[in-house]
Scaffold this motif. Structure first.
Motif, PDB file in Angstrom:
ATOM      1  N   ASP A   1      22.771-130.437  45.053  1.00 43.43           N
ATOM      2  CA  ASP A   1      23.172-129.154  44.457  1.00 43.43           C
ATOM      3  C   ASP A   1      22.011-128.503  43.706  1.00 43.43           C
ATOM      4  OD1 ASP A   1      25.712-129.483  45.479  1.00 43.43           O
ATOM      5  OD2 ASP A   1      26.599-130.102  43.563  1.00 43.43           O
ATOM      6  N   PHE A   2      21.204-129.300  43.000  1.00 45.96           N
ATOM      7  CA  PHE A   2      20.066-128.732  42.289  1.00 45.96           C
ATOM      8  C   PHE A   2      19.088-128.081  43.260  1.00 45.96           C
ATOM      9  CE2 PHE A   2      15.678-128.889  40.899  1.00 45.96           C
ATOM     10  CZ  PHE A   2      15.753-128.066  39.782  1.00 45.96           C
ATOM     11  N   ASP A   3      18.818-128.741  44.378  1.00 43.32           N
ATOM     12  CA  ASP A   3      17.882-128.180  45.349  1.00 43.32           C
ATOM     13  C   ASP A   3      18.366-126.806  45.811  1.00 43.32           C
ATOM     14  OD1 ASP A   3      15.434-128.551  46.942  1.00 43.32           O
ATOM     15  OD2 ASP A   3      16.799-128.608  48.657  1.00 43.32           O
ATOM     16  N   LYS A   4      19.633-126.692  46.115  1.00 42.07           N
ATOM     17  CA  LYS A   4      20.200-125.403  46.526  1.00 42.07           C
ATOM     18  C   LYS A   4      20.147-124.393  45.379  1.00 42.07           C
ATOM     19  CE  LYS A   4      23.302-127.545  49.853  1.00 42.07           C
ATOM     20  NZ  LYS A   4      24.693-127.921  50.143  1.00 42.07           N
ATOM     21  N   TRP A   5      20.461-124.846  44.167  1.00 40.30           N
ATOM     22  CA  TRP A   5      20.496-123.980  42.991  1.00 40.30           C
ATOM     23  C   TRP A   5      19.115-123.409  42.682  1.00 40.30           C
ATOM     24  CZ3 TRP A   5      18.278-124.210  38.107  1.00 40.30           C
ATOM     25  CH2 TRP A   5      18.827-123.371  37.130  1.00 40.30           C
TER      26      TRP A   5
ATOM     27  N   ILE B   1      16.588-123.005  44.667  1.00 33.95           N
ATOM     28  CA  ILE B   1      16.232-122.050  45.723  1.00 33.95           C
ATOM     29  C   ILE B   1      16.821-120.686  45.395  1.00 33.95           C
ATOM     30  CG2 ILE B   1      16.712-121.433  48.140  1.00 33.95           C
ATOM     31  CD1 ILE B   1      16.367-124.442  48.800  1.00 33.95           C
ATOM     32  N   ASP B   2      18.085-120.687  44.988  1.00 34.52           N
ATOM     33  CA  ASP B   2      18.758-119.432  44.636  1.00 34.52           C
ATOM     34  C   ASP B   2      18.144-118.802  43.386  1.00 34.52           C
ATOM     35  OD1 ASP B   2      20.957-117.490  44.898  1.00 34.52           O
ATOM     36  OD2 ASP B   2      21.698-118.431  43.048  1.00 34.52           O
ATOM     37  N   GLN B   3      17.911-119.591  42.358  1.00 36.25           N
ATOM     38  CA  GLN B   3      17.395-119.077  41.089  1.00 36.25           C
ATOM     39  C   GLN B   3      16.000-118.478  41.219  1.00 36.25           C
ATOM     40  OE1 GLN B   3      19.154-118.950  38.006  1.00 36.25           O
ATOM     41  NE2 GLN B   3      20.744-119.335  39.518  1.00 36.25           N
ATOM     42  N   LEU B   4      15.180-119.062  42.079  1.00 31.59           N
ATOM     43  CA  LEU B   4      13.803-118.593  42.230  1.00 31.59           C
ATOM     44  C   LEU B   4      13.629-117.634  43.405  1.00 31.59           C
ATOM     45  CD1 LEU B   4      11.930-121.936  41.482  1.00 31.59           C
ATOM     46  CD2 LEU B   4      12.202-119.966  39.955  1.00 31.59           C
ATOM     47  N   GLY B   5      14.738-117.285  44.048  1.00 33.78           N
ATOM     48  CA  GLY B   5      14.654-116.345  45.161  1.00 33.78           C
ATOM     49  C   GLY B   5      13.978-116.917  46.381  1.00 33.78           C
ATOM     50  N   LEU B   6      14.052-118.228  46.547  1.00 34.11           N
ATOM     51  CA  LEU B   6      13.389-118.881  47.680  1.00 34.11           C
ATOM     52  C   LEU B   6      14.233-118.858  48.934  1.00 34.11           C
ATOM     53  CD1 LEU B   6      11.919-121.952  45.778  1.00 34.11           C
ATOM     54  CD2 LEU B   6      10.740-119.833  46.395  1.00 34.11           C
ATOM     55  N   GLU B   7      15.484-118.390  48.837  1.00 34.61           N
ATOM     56  CA  GLU B   7      16.333-118.363  50.024  1.00 34.61           C
ATOM     57  C   GLU B   7      15.772-117.449  51.095  1.00 34.61           C
ATOM     58  OE1 GLU B   7      17.805-115.151  47.305  1.00 34.61           O
ATOM     59  OE2 GLU B   7      17.419-117.261  47.021  1.00 34.61           O
ATOM     60  N   LYS B   8      14.961-116.472  50.708  1.00 37.32           N
ATOM     61  CA  LYS B   8      14.326-115.591  51.695  1.00 37.32           C
ATOM     62  C   LYS B   8      13.456-116.416  52.639  1.00 37.32           C
ATOM     63  CE  LYS B   8      14.298-111.942  48.347  1.00 37.32           C
ATOM     64  NZ  LYS B   8      13.681-111.910  47.066  1.00 37.32           N
TER      65      LYS B   8
END
Length: 185
Positions: free
Chosen positions: A153-157, A159-166
């Motif tokens: 969950d942290f890894d996914k979180w 990514i979302d918090q730092l805008g890495l999902e792009k």
């Protein structure tokens, strides 16, 4: 001693109807690496023992280690996750702000930074349990499963918090591509 399959928390999957394999009520155990291997097998997670003798479960963008440390190698049980994504040193203040938010909002894993000699910054998550004279089997199993889940969950979180999902969506070779599942050999 084997793990009672009914003591493994169900996170939305089908219930496991296998009869209990451990002592009634879970019992007090002195966990060791073999018990963790059995648990990882039951969770269907790939695992390896590294050159230093530590048990690890590898994912695409991180590795989770299950370690016993202290007197007689059994005093403290630690689940430590090393995230592979690196960050430049000048982004460390922003990174610290983000992980401070995680550490305030959650119980585990507690996450911190590690700056390598080359200046790259990596994240490490950790949860620990004092073993003392033993722990309840159900407590040990549910804690280990929860810590693994929280590491994912942290890894996914982050990514979302730092805008890495792009990066993940674009299919780049960047580190945000993991689906959270264990890496396949």
């Amino acid at each position: 001693m084997s793990i009672d399959p009914s003591s493994i928390p169900n996170f939305g999957g089908k219930p496991d109807n296998e009869p209990p394999a451990g002592p009634p009520g879970g019992g007090v155990i002195r966990p060791d690496q073999e018990i963790v291997k059995q648990l990882l097998d039951q969770m269907e997670l790939k695992h390896v023992v590294d050159d230093e003798g530590d048990l690890a479960a590898p994912w695409e963008t991180f590795r989770t280690y299950f370690m016993f440390r202290g007197e007689d190698e059994q005093e403290v049980y630690a689940v430590r996750t090393f995230y592979d994504r690196t960050y430049p040193l000048d982004e460390k203040p922003k990174l610290l702000e983000v992980i401070d938010g995680w550490n305030r909002q959650t119980l585990w894993p507690k996450v911190y930074t590690h700056t390598q000699e080359d200046g790259a910054v990596r994240l490490i998550g950790e949860a620990q349990m004092l073993l003392g004279l033993g722990v309840g089997l159900e407590h040990f199993v549910s804690s280990t499963v929860s810590w693994v889940r929280a590491s994912i969950d942290f890894d996914k979180w982050v990514i979302d918090q730092l805008g890495l999902e792009k990066d993940a969506e674009s299919g780049s070779a960047g580190p945000g591509e993991s689906d959270g599942g264990p890496e396949q050999a």
